[in-house]
Design a protein around this motif. Sequence first.
Motif, PDB file in Angstrom:
ATOM      1  N   GLN A   1      38.880   2.886  19.852  1.00  0.00           N
ATOM      2  CA  GLN A   1      40.020   2.499  20.728  1.00  0.00           C
ATOM      3  C   GLN A   1      41.356   2.985  20.262  1.00  0.00           C
ATOM      4  N   SER A   2      41.265   4.026  19.018  1.00  0.00           N
ATOM      5  CA  SER A   2      42.504   4.627  18.445  1.00  0.00           C
ATOM      6  C   SER A   2      42.280   6.011  19.100  1.00  0.00           C
ATOM      7  N   ARG A   3      41.470   6.337  19.729  1.00  0.00           N
ATOM      8  CA  ARG A   3      41.153   7.982  20.010  1.00  0.00           C
ATOM      9  C   ARG A   3      41.897   8.081  21.318  1.00  0.00           C
ATOM     10  N   ARG A   4      42.457   9.284  21.417  1.00  0.00           N
ATOM     11  CA  ARG A   4      43.071   9.548  22.640  1.00  0.00           C
ATOM     12  C   ARG A   4      42.802  11.299  22.778  1.00  0.00           C
ATOM     13  N   THR A   5      42.086  11.634  23.867  1.00  0.00           N
ATOM     14  CA  THR A   5      41.433  13.060  24.022  1.00  0.00           C
ATOM     15  C   THR A   5      41.977  13.478  25.340  1.00  0.00           C
ATOM     16  N   PHE A   6      42.622  14.596  25.227  1.00  0.00           N
ATOM     17  CA  PHE A   6      43.193  15.307  26.489  1.00  0.00           C
ATOM     18  C   PHE A   6      43.285  16.705  26.408  1.00  0.00           C
ATOM     19  N   ALA A   7      43.352  17.441  27.550  1.00  0.00           N
ATOM     20  CA  ALA A   7      43.544  18.750  27.623  1.00  0.00           C
ATOM     21  C   ALA A   7      44.903  18.956  28.332  1.00  0.00           C
TER      22      ALA A   7
ATOM     23  N   PHE B   1      47.197   6.483  16.282  1.00  0.00           N
ATOM     24  CA  PHE B   1      46.184   6.934  16.868  1.00  0.00           C
ATOM     25  C   PHE B   1      45.635   8.296  16.235  1.00  0.00           C
ATOM     26  N   LYS B   2      44.641   8.687  16.593  1.00  0.00           N
ATOM     27  CA  LYS B   2      43.979   9.823  16.313  1.00  0.00           C
ATOM     28  C   LYS B   2      43.906  10.733  17.599  1.00  0.00           C
ATOM     29  N   VAL B   3      44.734  11.974  17.630  1.00  0.00           N
ATOM     30  CA  VAL B   3      44.901  12.533  18.953  1.00  0.00           C
ATOM     31  C   VAL B   3      43.891  13.742  18.800  1.00  0.00           C
ATOM     32  N   ASN B   4      43.078  14.116  19.856  1.00  0.00           N
ATOM     33  CA  ASN B   4      42.540  15.366  20.026  1.00  0.00           C
ATOM     34  C   ASN B   4      43.168  16.027  21.192  1.00  0.00           C
ATOM     35  N   ILE B   5      43.526  17.116  20.836  1.00  0.00           N
ATOM     36  CA  ILE B   5      44.153  18.186  21.732  1.00  0.00           C
ATOM     37  C   ILE B   5      43.200  19.340  22.292  1.00  0.00           C
ATOM     38  N   LEU B   6      42.920  19.417  23.547  1.00  0.00           N
ATOM     39  CA  LEU B   6      42.081  20.659  23.945  1.00  0.00           C
ATOM     40  C   LEU B   6      43.140  21.706  24.645  1.00  0.00           C
ATOM     41  N   ASP B   7      43.504  22.842  23.662  1.00  0.00           N
ATOM     42  CA  ASP B   7      44.473  23.592  24.622  1.00  0.00           C
ATOM     43  C   ASP B   7      43.552  24.609  25.637  1.00  0.00           C
ATOM     44  N   THR B   8      43.600  24.439  26.531  1.00  0.00           N
ATOM     45  CA  THR B   8      42.839  25.401  27.585  1.00  0.00           C
ATOM     46  C   THR B   8      43.394  26.803  28.032  1.00  0.00           C
ATOM     47  N   PRO B   9      42.535  27.660  28.426  1.00  0.00           N
ATOM     48  CA  PRO B   9      43.219  28.961  28.838  1.00  0.00           C
ATOM     49  C   PRO B   9      44.142  28.771  30.249  1.00  0.00           C
TER      50      PRO B   9
ATOM     51  N   LEU C   1      37.401  20.387  30.579  1.00  0.00           N
ATOM     52  CA  LEU C   1      38.014  19.253  31.278  1.00  0.00           C
ATOM     53  C   LEU C   1      36.723  18.178  31.600  1.00  0.00           C
ATOM     54  N   THR C   2      35.640  18.528  31.321  1.00  0.00           N
ATOM     55  CA  THR C   2      34.538  17.696  31.349  1.00  0.00           C
ATOM     56  C   THR C   2      34.491  16.693  29.827  1.00  0.00           C
ATOM     57  N   ALA C   3      35.085  17.157  28.963  1.00  0.00           N
ATOM     58  CA  ALA C   3      35.083  16.775  27.579  1.00  0.00           C
ATOM     59  C   ALA C   3      36.362  15.886  27.156  1.00  0.00           C
ATOM     60  N   VAL C   4      37.175  15.782  28.047  1.00  0.00           N
ATOM     61  CA  VAL C   4      38.387  14.898  27.947  1.00  0.00           C
ATOM     62  C   VAL C   4      38.512  13.410  28.728  1.00  0.00           C
ATOM     63  N   ASP C   5      39.362  12.566  28.178  1.00  0.00           N
ATOM     64  CA  ASP C   5      39.595  11.352  29.073  1.00  0.00           C
ATOM     65  C   ASP C   5      40.805  11.209  29.844  1.00  0.00           C
ATOM     66  N   SER C   6      41.620  12.356  29.761  1.00  0.00           N
ATOM     67  CA  SER C   6      43.000  12.463  30.285  1.00  0.00           C
ATOM     68  C   SER C   6      43.592  13.871  30.391  1.00  0.00           C
ATOM     69  N   ALA C   7      44.466  14.230  31.235  1.00  0.00           N
ATOM     70  CA  ALA C   7      45.024  15.542  30.985  1.00  0.00           C
ATOM     71  C   ALA C   7      46.579  15.487  31.136  1.00  0.00           C
ATOM     72  N   VAL C   8      47.289  16.348  30.560  1.00  0.00           N
ATOM     73  CA  VAL C   8      48.464  16.706  30.531  1.00  0.00           C
ATOM     74  C   VAL C   8      48.838  17.847  31.256  1.00  0.00           C
ATOM     75  N   MET C   9      49.684  17.785  32.565  1.00  0.00           N
ATOM     76  CA  MET C   9      49.808  19.044  33.303  1.00  0.00           C
ATOM     77  C   MET C   9      51.300  19.195  33.165  1.00  0.00           C
ATOM     78  N   ILE C  10      51.504  20.587  32.563  1.00  0.00           N
ATOM     79  CA  ILE C  10      52.932  21.009  32.406  1.00  0.00           C
ATOM     80  C   ILE C  10      53.156  21.964  33.768  1.00  0.00           C
ATOM     81  N   ILE C  11      54.509  21.588  34.063  1.00  0.00           N
ATOM     82  CA  ILE C  11      55.091  22.279  35.314  1.00  0.00           C
ATOM     83  C   ILE C  11      56.338  22.969  34.955  1.00  0.00           C
TER      84      ILE C  11
END
Length: 524
Positions: free
Chosen positions: A9-15, A80-88, A101-111
């Motif tokens: 429950q403490s994990r947050r994994t996002f791209a 929290f333990k945060v896993n960031i996947l920095d994508t190309p 994106l198949t390996a994450v639970d949420s995404a952060v979109m930068i504009i």
Amino acid sequence: MKKLRDEVQSRRTFAIISHPDAGKTTLTEKLLLFGGAIRDAGTVKAKKTGKFATSDWMEIEKQRGISVTSSVMQFEYDGFKVNILDTPGHQDFSEDTYRTLTAVDSAVMIIDSAKGIEDQTLKLFKVCRMRGIPIFTFINKLDRQGKAPLELLAELEEVLGIESYPMNWPIGMGKEFLGIYDRFNKRIEQFRVDEDQRFIPLNEEGEIDGDHSMKESSLYDQTLEEIMLLDEAGNEFSKERIADGTLTPVFFGSALTTFGVQTFLDSYLQFAPEPQPRNSTAGEIDPQSEEFSGFIFKIQANMNPAHRDRIAFLRICSGKFERGMTVQLSRTGKAMKLAQSTQFMADDRSTVEEAVAGDIIGLYDPGTYQIGDTIVSGKEGFQYERLPQFTPELFVRVTAKNVMKQKHFHKGIQQLVQEGAIQLFKTLKTEEYLLGAVGQLQFEVFEARMRNEYNVEVLMERQGSKIARWIEGDDVNENLSSSRSLLVTDRYDKKVFLFENEFALRWFQDKNPEVKLYNPMDAS
């Protein structure tokens, strides 16, 4: 079990997804800074100082200031333990990004506030929507002149077709950027002031009490009017709709100046989902179940150039990983021991003794794994959903410049092809090597890596764009091969036709209805 449940429950994994230059790597760096994972954030452009972004480790990335591989970074913050996947961000590497994106639970979109929604952002956003991934939006570069905030929100809703809820709102922008009106935390966060003056609390009416220099600015009055408009006509906040990906919380800030980043991180961790159940051939797998399982979504060669190694990136989907444990590779049914495992900070690694659902770990790969492989600890093997396989569009014929270096040439090709960014094909009789890719930059990266990592110069002869179609059953008359419909084999020895254009494909299908062709993109 309770300990495992709390850990998961403490994990947050996002791209992080964005168009190139929107500030993705910079935001990653600043998040790592808050997590205490790095002491000194280096922006991608810092070429003169020789200080490069932590997440850009490959030589070609440092030269160009772009991310062409998906880096994985973990840090701890506020329990929290945060896993960031920095994508190309570069479009030629969309295949790597889609798999990530198949390996994450949420995404952060930068504009980028000046450019709004760009092509690549739209493509990646569609993949997130398709998979129902919750999306958090960070509108960046408020310290520069950009589009009006209301215009950016309208663009989000019209172009992306997703409703938005601004968690905060900018007070001015560019040279007149004073800070953000934080709707969620009921305070104003000031830009470029001392830490003790950073936050101004708001009263019940959402205004500053008493005298304050901020109230003298016309931008403050304008912001209050816009906030009133958002309260009356904007979307309502809904935790449930954020979770199902139909509402995106929007944050304004400036990654370069680290402004608004911590506010974003605090809110993100509060509303982002913990690891979610995943579909498999055995039904939905609960992340908190005791049985360990996960899937390989990426393979990367030569993360440590001194050792010519290859790392398979595993997303843990359930249970707990312990170094040295025995698992089963579902594809082959073979048992194996996971003795060498690592966690990452770009190219810095540490051996990981244990990890739980939501974490990403690296497994040393002697050539055992394929992208999409499922690994389970129980006796009953199952398979997670297939990963998308992309159909290459551009092709080159590739040979070694120096025939004496054939051994290195073949080793380099085999290892780099296994990463999945380029695909390898062989002509039937002459067994010449053809490489297929989604974009031209992949060939350039391949050429640079063969030179830097395997000490082999390659010759690449462009074959132009082709339409690749696989053959069902593999039983086909080899005489059907011609310059307009070239018959080749892929690296799994499956037969594939490379058609010159749509006309050649249609003509072939009309003449040879018995040959059943398919596109792997339609099957995934």
